[in-house]
Scaffold this motif. Structure first.
Motif, PDB file in Angstrom:
ATOM      1  N   SER A 108     -13.445 -11.162  -5.383  1.00 24.41           N
ATOM      2  CA  SER A 108     -13.792 -11.621  -6.874  1.00 24.41           C
ATOM      3  C   SER A 108     -13.048 -10.838  -7.864  1.00 24.41           C
ATOM      4  O   SER A 108     -12.774 -11.203  -8.868  1.00 24.41           O
ATOM      5  CB  SER A 108     -15.426 -11.360  -7.015  1.00 24.41           C
ATOM      6  N   ASP A 109     -12.559  -9.499  -7.257  1.00 26.50           N
ATOM      7  CA  ASP A 109     -12.054  -8.913  -8.329  1.00 26.50           C
ATOM      8  C   ASP A 109     -10.478  -9.283  -8.523  1.00 26.50           C
ATOM      9  O   ASP A 109      -9.802  -8.469  -9.363  1.00 26.50           O
ATOM     10  CB  ASP A 109     -12.137  -7.491  -7.929  1.00 26.50           C
ATOM     11  N   THR A 110      -9.895 -10.182  -7.527  1.00 28.79           N
ATOM     12  CA  THR A 110      -8.482 -10.579  -7.853  1.00 28.79           C
ATOM     13  C   THR A 110      -8.415 -11.668  -8.891  1.00 28.79           C
ATOM     14  O   THR A 110      -7.223 -12.183  -8.965  1.00 28.79           O
ATOM     15  CB  THR A 110      -7.875 -11.179  -6.308  1.00 28.79           C
ATOM     16  N   LYS A 111      -9.363 -11.865  -9.581  1.00 27.37           N
ATOM     17  CA  LYS A 111      -9.345 -12.888 -10.551  1.00 27.37           C
ATOM     18  C   LYS A 111      -8.674 -12.583 -11.939  1.00 27.37           C
ATOM     19  O   LYS A 111      -8.303 -13.596 -12.691  1.00 27.37           O
ATOM     20  CB  LYS A 111     -10.785 -13.367 -10.517  1.00 27.37           C
ATOM     21  N   VAL A 167     -12.487  -2.776   4.665  1.00 31.98           N
ATOM     22  CA  VAL A 167     -11.597  -3.668   4.975  1.00 31.98           C
ATOM     23  C   VAL A 167     -10.539  -4.306   3.981  1.00 31.98           C
ATOM     24  O   VAL A 167     -11.122  -4.821   2.777  1.00 31.98           O
ATOM     25  CB  VAL A 167     -12.350  -5.374   5.530  1.00 31.98           C
ATOM     26  N   ALA A 168      -9.410  -4.307   4.214  1.00 32.60           N
ATOM     27  CA  ALA A 168      -8.414  -4.871   3.336  1.00 32.60           C
ATOM     28  C   ALA A 168      -8.471  -6.453   3.267  1.00 32.60           C
ATOM     29  O   ALA A 168      -8.345  -7.071   4.289  1.00 32.60           O
ATOM     30  CB  ALA A 168      -6.987  -4.295   3.755  1.00 32.60           C
ATOM     31  N   ILE A 172      -7.176 -14.321  -5.013  1.00 29.72           N
ATOM     32  CA  ILE A 172      -6.209 -15.105  -6.006  1.00 29.72           C
ATOM     33  C   ILE A 172      -4.792 -14.283  -5.889  1.00 29.72           C
ATOM     34  O   ILE A 172      -4.957 -12.959  -6.175  1.00 29.72           O
ATOM     35  CB  ILE A 172      -6.911 -15.079  -7.712  1.00 29.72           C
ATOM     36  N   ILE A 173      -3.862 -15.008  -5.436  1.00 31.20           N
ATOM     37  CA  ILE A 173      -2.559 -14.376  -5.063  1.00 31.20           C
ATOM     38  C   ILE A 173      -2.137 -13.437  -6.307  1.00 31.20           C
ATOM     39  O   ILE A 173      -1.361 -12.739  -6.058  1.00 31.20           O
ATOM     40  CB  ILE A 173      -1.721 -15.665  -4.817  1.00 31.20           C
ATOM     41  N   ASP A 174      -2.234 -13.695  -7.399  1.00 29.77           N
ATOM     42  CA  ASP A 174      -1.869 -13.046  -8.806  1.00 29.77           C
ATOM     43  C   ASP A 174      -2.009 -11.206  -8.476  1.00 29.77           C
ATOM     44  O   ASP A 174      -1.070 -10.480  -8.664  1.00 29.77           O
ATOM     45  CB  ASP A 174      -2.028 -13.381 -10.048  1.00 29.77           C
ATOM     46  N   TYR A 175      -3.225 -11.138  -8.038  1.00 38.30           N
ATOM     47  CA  TYR A 175      -3.443  -9.686  -8.126  1.00 38.30           C
ATOM     48  C   TYR A 175      -4.173  -9.389  -6.735  1.00 38.30           C
ATOM     49  O   TYR A 175      -4.767  -8.269  -6.498  1.00 38.30           O
ATOM     50  CB  TYR A 175      -4.881  -9.492  -9.265  1.00 38.30           C
ATOM     51  N   LEU A 176      -4.141 -10.077  -5.542  1.00 35.70           N
ATOM     52  CA  LEU A 176      -4.550  -9.648  -4.334  1.00 35.70           C
ATOM     53  C   LEU A 176      -3.840  -8.427  -3.641  1.00 35.70           C
ATOM     54  O   LEU A 176      -4.548  -7.504  -3.313  1.00 35.70           O
ATOM     55  CB  LEU A 176      -4.137 -10.905  -3.346  1.00 35.70           C
ATOM     56  N   GLU A 177      -2.592  -8.103  -3.959  1.00 31.99           N
ATOM     57  CA  GLU A 177      -1.863  -7.153  -3.634  1.00 31.99           C
ATOM     58  C   GLU A 177      -2.265  -5.860  -4.243  1.00 31.99           C
ATOM     59  O   GLU A 177      -2.455  -4.598  -3.598  1.00 31.99           O
ATOM     60  CB  GLU A 177      -0.427  -7.338  -3.701  1.00 31.99           C
ATOM     61  N   VAL A 178      -2.674  -6.041  -5.474  1.00 30.82           N
ATOM     62  CA  VAL A 178      -3.147  -4.969  -6.266  1.00 30.82           C
ATOM     63  C   VAL A 178      -4.368  -4.341  -5.646  1.00 30.82           C
ATOM     64  O   VAL A 178      -4.632  -3.073  -5.445  1.00 30.82           O
ATOM     65  CB  VAL A 178      -3.488  -5.188  -7.546  1.00 30.82           C
ATOM     66  N   ILE A 179      -5.299  -5.160  -5.285  1.00 26.31           N
ATOM     67  CA  ILE A 179      -6.578  -4.893  -4.506  1.00 26.31           C
ATOM     68  C   ILE A 179      -6.503  -4.308  -3.179  1.00 26.31           C
ATOM     69  O   ILE A 179      -6.755  -3.649  -2.767  1.00 26.31           O
ATOM     70  CB  ILE A 179      -7.493  -6.203  -4.383  1.00 26.31           C
ATOM     71  N   ARG A 180      -5.442  -4.899  -2.448  1.00 26.66           N
ATOM     72  CA  ARG A 180      -5.007  -4.538  -1.200  1.00 26.66           C
ATOM     73  C   ARG A 180      -4.644  -2.946  -1.016  1.00 26.66           C
ATOM     74  O   ARG A 180      -5.131  -2.359  -0.234  1.00 26.66           O
ATOM     75  CB  ARG A 180      -4.051  -5.420  -0.623  1.00 26.66           C
ATOM     76  N   PRO A 221     -11.646  11.319   1.293  1.00 32.67           N
ATOM     77  CA  PRO A 221     -11.696  11.795   2.732  1.00 32.67           C
ATOM     78  C   PRO A 221     -12.599  10.957   3.818  1.00 32.67           C
ATOM     79  O   PRO A 221     -13.582  10.448   3.001  1.00 32.67           O
ATOM     80  CB  PRO A 221     -12.039  13.180   2.830  1.00 32.67           C
ATOM     81  N   ASN A 222     -12.467  10.701   4.713  1.00 36.75           N
ATOM     82  CA  ASN A 222     -13.433  10.130   5.694  1.00 36.75           C
ATOM     83  C   ASN A 222     -13.445   8.618   5.533  1.00 36.75           C
ATOM     84  O   ASN A 222     -14.652   8.104   5.428  1.00 36.75           O
ATOM     85  CB  ASN A 222     -14.597  10.729   5.818  1.00 36.75           C
ATOM     86  N   VAL A 223     -12.394   7.851   4.642  1.00 38.03           N
ATOM     87  CA  VAL A 223     -12.480   6.523   4.613  1.00 38.03           C
ATOM     88  C   VAL A 223     -11.241   5.803   5.362  1.00 38.03           C
ATOM     89  O   VAL A 223     -10.307   6.312   5.130  1.00 38.03           O
ATOM     90  CB  VAL A 223     -12.357   6.296   2.904  1.00 38.03           C
ATOM     91  N   LYS A 224     -11.757   5.062   6.242  1.00 45.16           N
ATOM     92  CA  LYS A 224     -10.764   4.207   6.946  1.00 45.16           C
ATOM     93  C   LYS A 224     -10.689   3.040   6.385  1.00 45.16           C
ATOM     94  O   LYS A 224     -11.497   2.344   5.712  1.00 45.16           O
ATOM     95  CB  LYS A 224     -11.180   4.188   8.367  1.00 45.16           C
ATOM     96  N   CYS A 225      -9.758   2.224   6.893  1.00 46.51           N
ATOM     97  CA  CYS A 225      -9.320   0.813   6.393  1.00 46.51           C
ATOM     98  C   CYS A 225      -8.838  -0.152   7.298  1.00 46.51           C
ATOM     99  O   CYS A 225      -7.976   0.471   8.166  1.00 46.51           O
ATOM    100  CB  CYS A 225      -8.325   0.715   5.168  1.00 46.51           C
ATOM    101  N   VAL A 226      -9.219  -1.195   7.732  1.00 44.71           N
ATOM    102  CA  VAL A 226      -8.744  -2.095   8.681  1.00 44.71           C
ATOM    103  C   VAL A 226      -8.432  -3.258   7.941  1.00 44.71           C
ATOM    104  O   VAL A 226      -8.697  -3.758   7.078  1.00 44.71           O
ATOM    105  CB  VAL A 226      -9.928  -2.478   9.866  1.00 44.71           C
ATOM    106  N   ASP A 227      -7.444  -4.018   8.387  1.00 49.11           N
ATOM    107  CA  ASP A 227      -6.339  -5.104   7.558  1.00 49.11           C
ATOM    108  C   ASP A 227      -6.757  -6.392   8.103  1.00 49.11           C
ATOM    109  O   ASP A 227      -6.745  -6.415   9.418  1.00 49.11           O
ATOM    110  CB  ASP A 227      -5.069  -4.697   7.673  1.00 49.11           C
ATOM    111  N   ALA A 228      -7.610  -7.125   7.290  1.00 46.09           N
ATOM    112  CA  ALA A 228      -7.753  -8.356   7.746  1.00 46.09           C
ATOM    113  C   ALA A 228      -6.775  -9.402   7.454  1.00 46.09           C
ATOM    114  O   ALA A 228      -6.889 -10.559   7.977  1.00 46.09           O
ATOM    115  CB  ALA A 228      -9.226  -8.778   6.970  1.00 46.09           C
ATOM    116  N   MET A 229      -5.868  -9.118   6.980  1.00 39.79           N
ATOM    117  CA  MET A 229      -4.593  -9.855   6.587  1.00 39.79           C
ATOM    118  C   MET A 229      -4.361 -10.510   7.814  1.00 39.79           C
ATOM    119  O   MET A 229      -3.989  -9.882   8.850  1.00 39.79           O
ATOM    120  CB  MET A 229      -3.474  -9.328   5.831  1.00 39.79           C
ATOM    121  N   GLY A 230      -4.052 -11.949   8.079  1.00 35.04           N
ATOM    122  CA  GLY A 230      -3.770 -12.861   9.093  1.00 35.04           C
ATOM    123  C   GLY A 230      -4.761 -13.011  10.079  1.00 35.04           C
ATOM    124  O   GLY A 230      -4.582 -13.842  11.221  1.00 35.04           O
TER     125      GLY A 230
END
Length: 266
Positions: free
Chosen positions: A169-172, A205-206, A211-219, A228-237
């Motif tokens: 929702s924040d990519t809008k 989760v990344a 919305i494509i215009d700001y998707l990469e900004v959020i990612r 610290p102690n924050v991990k990220c897994v990527d859902a792309m794909g």
């Protein structure tokens, strides 16, 4: 059998009927607690078409007496799909929570009992989760209820991690996208403080979609949280539904396994 023996047997049967043995008794066992929060892809939309769930439950999402769910009434029950039912305002289907828990039990022998605390609400922005909002208060209330000491041996339930998947929702719009990182950081810091868990593990989760215009900004904000102690897994794909927003059932199962691996390898 004597009349007295028959009476004893009848009394035992009546006791069992009125006092069933279950993992949701007044004194449940100590649990490994996982908070699940965010928006629709964490709530689970696998198998949901036109706001209707197909009721297909894959083996990876099966029920297990060692996987419990904190329901909307703050009671522990054996977990089943849809895990987020009653928490969200929209119909939910398969999400990553049950595949995550089943994968943990499969990969860690004798891990014990897992307590899942679903808190996701579809369509929400990061600003909706800031301290002082209804969603933030709901998350804290449910987390505190999950930690409540209900064990005969006096031990406490332990919150192992927050599993967080939110941001579509924040990519809008540009303003929300560029403010996302700071708001996410503040959300995590406030939650850790209010739960008195300064080192609470957060596995986020990344985004796989938006919305494509700001998707990469959020990612980029998610991939580089700088806390610290924050991990990220990527859902792309991961596999998406035809709407190109929500993960399919296969995508949700794959995500659950990614989250389990991230926790195990922490």
């Amino acid at each position: 059998m004597t009349p007295f023996s028959i009476l004893v047997v009848l009394l035992m049967v009546l006791f069992i009927i009125n006092n069933p043995i279950s993992s949701t008794s007044a004194y449940p066992q100590t649990k490994h607690i996982f908070l699940l929060a965010g928006q629709s892809n964490m709530a689970g939309f696998g198998g949901v078409v036109n706001d209707t769930w197909d009721h297909v439950v894959p083996p990876e999402c099966r029920r297990n007496p060692n996987i419990l769910r904190l329901n909307p009434k703050l009671k522990w029950k054996v977990a089943k799909e849809p895990l987020n039912e009653g928490v969200d305002r929209w119909p939910n289907g398969i999400g990553p929570g049950m595949p995550f828990a089943n994968a943990l039990l499969q990969k860690i022998p004798n891990y014990g009992t897992i307590g899942l605390v679903p808190c996701s609400v579809s369509g929400t922005k990061i600003i909706d989760w800031q301290k002082g909002t209804d969603l933030y208060d709901m998350l804290v209330t449910r987390a505190q209820a999950a930690m409540k000491n209900e064990n005969r041996n006096g031990s406490n339930n332990t919150i192992e991690a927050l599993l967080w998947y939110q941001g579509e929702s924040d990519t809008k719009n540009q303003t929300g996208a560029y403010a996302y990182k700071g708001r996410l950081q503040q959300f995590i810091l406030d939650l850790r403080s209010d739960l008195n868990l300064p080192d609470l593990l957060v596995i986020q989760v990344a985004l796989a979609s938006g919305i494509i215009d700001y998707l990469e900004v959020i990612r980029q904000a998610q991939l580089h949280t700088d806390l610290p102690n924050v991990k990220c897994v990527d859902a792309m794909g991961l596999q998406l539904q035809p709407d190109n927003i929500h993960l399919s059932t296969c995508g949700e199962i794959a995500l659950g396994n990614l989250l389990a691996d991230a926790f195990i390898n922490n």
